[in-house]
Design an enzyme around this catalytic site. Sequence first.
Site: not given
Length: 298
Positions: A10, A179
């Site tokens: 990716g 997060k």
Amino acid sequence: MTGQSVAVIGLGGIGGSLAAALQAAGRHAVLCCARRPLDRLILDHPEGREEVSPPVATTPEGLSPVDWVALCTKAQDSAAAAPWLRVLCGPATRVAVLQNGIGHAARLGGVVPPERVVPAIVYFNGERLGDGHLRLRRVTECDMAVPDDEAGRGFAALLAGSLVGAHPAPDFVTRAWRKLLINIVANPLTAITRQRQQVLRRDDIRALGLALLEEAVAVGRAEGAELPGDAARAVWALLMTYPAEAGTSMYQDALAGRPLEIEALTGTVVAAAERHGIPVPQNRAMLALLRAVSDAAG
């Protein structure tokens, strides 16, 4: 070349930045796994610019196992990476998953044994400016956090000397939820409004964001995260330190008409809330809106 072999799956903002940083450091053999061939990677970063030309594979055919795989696709594309992982992973290969959300190992169930998976919390902002052109922004004291265990420390060592690093964190569950809290406001609100993080400076958006965060904090505590009473306001204060001109991955996907990474973010909060019987009406409403936007893109 001494060092280890690393395959990066990716080449979006995160994967492209990581691959360019590793190649520029020159310590390891880097292979990029992407849909299309690329002649080079250009990485703009706070210290300047790097231009590198790592090898790129567009199909897993003919590849061999490597020491490390960095899975940098969107969470919803994990299953599509399975053909790559089956070829690139040998008995000793570790897979660092640089994706949003929690439950990184579960996404690779049946393909990679959980003990070989290293979940990584990504803090740096990697933005894809064009084919092979990335911009790296640093927004916190560390670029990534990983579990403070042998595998996590191994990934941190792999990145040593490159433009991005990883910090072994003892309380990884709490880090992961902190997060996630950032992501369930910054990503959806920029995607739905089609605006960069400047939109978070609006008073009405701040009120909505804090409501989303208060719900999610209660869910995170039920999941075992150590989140203080002022966690929601602390997250919002942190967001206000981020560059107003920075985008988010979901913002970029919304502009490009791509499906949104909603299930790994808001979907995770809503699913966990259901398990614990915690009401999250604001996040449920946001999830419905995001699904509608994503379905229209798909």
